[in-house]
Motif scaffolding. Structure first.
Motif, PDB file in Angstrom:
ATOM      1  N   ASN A 118       0.809  -1.149  -0.034  1.00  0.00           N
ATOM      2  CA  ASN A 118      -0.019  -0.143  -0.082  1.00  0.00           C
ATOM      3  C   ASN A 118       0.909   1.306   0.127  1.00  0.00           C
ATOM      4  N   PHE A 120       6.896   8.262   4.130  1.00  0.00           N
ATOM      5  CA  PHE A 120       6.206   7.249   5.025  1.00  0.00           C
ATOM      6  C   PHE A 120       7.244   6.711   6.012  1.00  0.00           C
ATOM      7  N   TYR A 149       0.848   8.845  -6.232  1.00  0.00           N
ATOM      8  CA  TYR A 149       0.684  10.263  -5.980  1.00  0.00           C
ATOM      9  C   TYR A 149       2.337  11.011  -6.419  1.00  0.00           C
ATOM     10  N   GLY A 209      -9.570   5.728   0.123  1.00  0.00           N
ATOM     11  CA  GLY A 209      -9.064   6.384   1.564  1.00  0.00           C
ATOM     12  C   GLY A 209      -8.990   5.410   2.537  1.00  0.00           C
ATOM     13  N   ASN A 213       1.058   3.875  -3.263  1.00  0.00           N
ATOM     14  CA  ASN A 213       0.625   5.268  -2.989  1.00  0.00           C
ATOM     15  C   ASN A 213       1.975   6.096  -3.528  1.00  0.00           C
ATOM     16  N   ALA A 214       3.100   5.773  -3.036  1.00  0.00           N
ATOM     17  CA  ALA A 214       4.307   6.551  -3.786  1.00  0.00           C
ATOM     18  C   ALA A 214       4.191   6.430  -5.118  1.00  0.00           C
ATOM     19  N   ALA A 252      -5.418   3.827   6.525  1.00  0.00           N
ATOM     20  CA  ALA A 252      -6.347   3.415   7.796  1.00  0.00           C
ATOM     21  C   ALA A 252      -5.992   1.843   8.021  1.00  0.00           C
ATOM     22  N   ALA A 286      -5.956  14.720  -4.063  1.00  0.00           N
ATOM     23  CA  ALA A 286      -6.176  13.427  -4.517  1.00  0.00           C
ATOM     24  C   ALA A 286      -7.708  13.238  -5.133  1.00  0.00           C
ATOM     25  N   PHE A 302     -10.467   9.132   4.158  1.00  0.00           N
ATOM     26  CA  PHE A 302      -9.918  10.605   3.958  1.00  0.00           C
ATOM     27  C   PHE A 302      -9.029  10.357   2.897  1.00  0.00           C
ATOM     28  N   ARG A 303      -9.318  11.319   1.679  1.00  0.00           N
ATOM     29  CA  ARG A 303      -8.579  11.458   0.834  1.00  0.00           C
ATOM     30  C   ARG A 303      -8.194  13.001   0.629  1.00  0.00           C
ATOM     31  N   GLN A 309       3.400  15.210  -5.135  1.00  0.00           N
ATOM     32  CA  GLN A 309       2.769  16.541  -4.905  1.00  0.00           C
ATOM     33  C   GLN A 309       3.070  16.892  -3.432  1.00  0.00           C
ATOM     34  N   GLY A 310       2.948  16.003  -2.405  1.00  0.00           N
ATOM     35  CA  GLY A 310       3.116  16.249  -1.228  1.00  0.00           C
ATOM     36  C   GLY A 310       1.998  16.279  -0.513  1.00  0.00           C
TER      37      GLY A 310
HETATM   38  P1  ADP Z   1      -6.293   5.983  -1.379  1.00  0.00           P
HETATM   39  O1  ADP Z   1      -7.123   4.706  -1.665  1.00  0.00           O
HETATM   40  O2  ADP Z   1      -7.114   7.288  -1.663  1.00  0.00           O
HETATM   41  O3  ADP Z   1      -4.895   5.988  -1.943  1.00  0.00           O
HETATM   42  P2  ADP Z   1      -4.979   5.686   1.389  1.00  0.00           P
HETATM   43  O4  ADP Z   1      -5.582   5.455   2.788  1.00  0.00           O
HETATM   44  O5  ADP Z   1      -3.841   4.900   0.940  1.00  0.00           O
HETATM   45  O6  ADP Z   1      -6.202   6.008   0.381  1.00  0.00           O
HETATM   46  O7  ADP Z   1      -4.380   7.388   1.216  1.00  0.00           O
HETATM   47  C1  ADP Z   1      -5.167   8.359   1.831  1.00  0.00           C
HETATM   48  C2  ADP Z   1      -4.792   9.668   1.060  1.00  0.00           C
HETATM   49  O8  ADP Z   1      -3.519  10.235   1.554  1.00  0.00           O
HETATM   50  C3  ADP Z   1      -4.812   9.670  -0.251  1.00  0.00           C
HETATM   51  O9  ADP Z   1      -6.077   9.508  -0.802  1.00  0.00           O
HETATM   52  C4  ADP Z   1      -3.860  10.833  -0.672  1.00  0.00           C
HETATM   53  O10 ADP Z   1      -4.869  11.983  -0.522  1.00  0.00           O
HETATM   54  C5  ADP Z   1      -2.991  10.870   0.612  1.00  0.00           C
HETATM   55  N1  ADP Z   1      -1.729  10.050   0.504  1.00  0.00           N
HETATM   56  C6  ADP Z   1      -1.356   8.686   0.753  1.00  0.00           C
HETATM   57  N2  ADP Z   1      -0.031   8.679   0.192  1.00  0.00           N
HETATM   58  C7  ADP Z   1       0.474   9.595  -0.382  1.00  0.00           C
HETATM   59  C8  ADP Z   1       1.702   9.986  -1.105  1.00  0.00           C
HETATM   60  N3  ADP Z   1       2.621   9.176  -1.062  1.00  0.00           N
HETATM   61  N4  ADP Z   1       1.657  11.242  -1.471  1.00  0.00           N
HETATM   62  C9  ADP Z   1       0.662  12.300  -1.494  1.00  0.00           C
HETATM   63  N5  ADP Z   1      -0.489  11.767  -0.708  1.00  0.00           N
HETATM   64  C10 ADP Z   1      -0.785  10.769  -0.425  1.00  0.00           C
END
Ligand code: ADP
Length: 407
Positions: A306, A399, A314, A370, A310-311, A374, A361, A356-357, A341-342
């Motif tokens: 995960n 992370f 995003y 989101g 995510n890395a 969690a 995102a 939460f997103r 994007q941070g």
């Molecule tokens: P999702 O399925 O939306 O990716 P996550 O729980 O994995 O759900 O992440 C929650 C939110 O955290 C994402 O929707 C995104 O907005 C933010 N996020 C997570 N990882 C990153 C990342 N590496 N860079 C930027 N934003 C991130």
């Protein structure tokens, strides 16, 4: 571009495990509704002042008989006044002073000055004055002490009531949370069957349409519709699976399969899989010798998948993603870095919350539920580890995961 979290200015968040269970204080505090005994009432105090002062005089007379050379007539009377003030307060204390003064005049001063008890003499007044002042001071000091003690009791009682109230609220919240998890797991379970059926039907229709070929004039349009139905059901299936997973983790229904495992292998597998799927390189740094720890390898793999996913999701396609694993004293330390994007500091506190997103995102075409972070937090918490994030808008996010190394 790679991000060095130690050099750049970053917003950070440490997600600590929730603290629950407020315990009520164990101090013994008298309750407000406690019944007062009759002998503790002020009226009883006035009544008791007579025998207690009499006892003081009696003891003093006994002392004069047994030890005539020891002359200190007010000692027992002062003790009597002290006891009465302590037990019943100012009113009975003042009565005790009056009775003691009368007794002192009658038994000591009048015989000493060769006066009758009823003869008023200003000299009598001056002789008794020091004792009266002393006694008043005693009563006043005891009054102040009792007031302070009373205030202390009230504060402790309020604190205890509030602690009890908080414990009740906490209990109610826990119950509501359990109910929510129960509802989520039932709802997700019930949703699974119809979604699978819809998906099956859509795929069947797609296959039939493909067999018919282009003979049907609207085949292309139908194919498009069915493909979208199929895609959306995949999204729904993922969401339902994530929901089920989170609720099982939270209700502790999903027990961890703790066993000796190799962290290097877990990370390598997750990273290789993500490289294949995304067709992007990932810079993986592993310690030597490999880190061995007691954990659930499948769940840790899920966390790594995960975070890496995510890395990749995003951050721009051409940017670098790095995963670093190292041993730090008694913990295994994992970092997943991207140059994406941070995350804005004000949204940082919520990223580990379910659903939460970030605004960015949500506004982007990147799909997500989101729930991933969690779930990661729940898994890491159950391993008694820590997970947190540091991020700078426009520069990227890192992370961090720390897992205890059990020898
Ligand atoms: P999702 O399925 O939306 O990716 P996550 O729980 O994995 O759900 O992440 C929650 C939110 O955290 C994402 O929707 C995104 O907005 C933010 N996020 C997570 N990882 C990153 C990342 N590496 N860079 C930027 N934003 C991130």
């Amino acid at each position: 571009m790679s991000v060095n979290p130690r050099n750049s200015q970053q917003s950070s968040l440490m997600q600590e495990p929730e603290q629950q269970a407020t315990e009520s204080t164990q101090t013994k505090i008298p309750r407000l509704d406690q019944k007062k005994h009759w002998w503790r009432s002020t009226r009883a105090g006035y009544a008791f002042a007579f025998p207690i002062v009499a006892l003081g005089i009696g003891l003093n007379l006994l002392r004069a008989y047994l030890l005539p050379h020891l002359y200190f007539p007010t000692a027992f009377l002062l003790i009597a006044i002290l006891c009465i003030s302590l037990g019943w307060g100012v009113g009975p204390g003042l009565l005790a002073i009056l009775l003691s003064c009368a007794a002192l005049i009658y038994f000591y001063l009048a015989p000493f000055l060769h006066l009758s008890f009823l003869d008023f003499d200003a000299g009598l007044f001056f002789h008794i004055l020091p004792f009266a002042i002393e006694s008043l001071a005693v009563v006043f000091i005891i009054r102040q002490l009792k007031k302070t003690r009373q205030r202390e009791l009230e504060i402790t009682r309020t604190a205890r009531d509030q602690a009890e109230h908080l414990a009740d609220v906490n209990e109610q919240l826990k119950e509501a949370n359990q109910l929510k998890d129960f509802f989520l797991s039932i709802a997700s379970h019930e949703l699974k069957t119809p979604i699978t059926t819809i998906r099956g039907e859509a795929q069947l229709a797609l296959r039939r349409l493909n067999k018919l070929g282009a003979s049907l004039p609207e085949a292309t349009a139908f194919r498009g519709v069915l493909t979208r139905v199929d895609e959306q059901t995949i999204r729904l299936t993922n969401l339902v699976n994530d929901l089920l997973h989170l609720s099982s983790l939270r209700s502790q229904k999903l027990e961890l399969d703790i066993q000796p495992c190799n962290l290097n292998e877990i990370c390598t597998r997750a990273v290789e899989e993500q490289c294949l799927l995304s067709k992007r390189p990932i810079n993986l740094m592993l310690p030597s010798p490999a880190i061995q720890l007691q954990a659930d390898p499948a769940r840790l793999g899920q966390v790594m998948t995960n975070l890496t996913n995510n890395a990749l999701k995003y951050s721009p396609v051409e940017s670098e993603v790095g995963v670093e694993v190292r041993r730090e004293q008694d913990v295994a330390h994992i970092e997943v870095r991207d140059a994406g994007q941070g995350i804005p500091p004000e949204q940082m506190a919520s990223i580990f919350q379910p659903f939460f997103r970030t605004e960015e995102a949500r506004a982007s075409t990147v799909s997500g539920t989101g729930l991933g972070l969690a779930i990661c937090k729940e898994i890491i918490d159950q391993h008694h580890g820590r997970i947190w994030c540091e991020s700078t808008v426009g520069q990227g996010s890192t992370f961090f995961v720390e897992l205890p190394l059990i020898p």
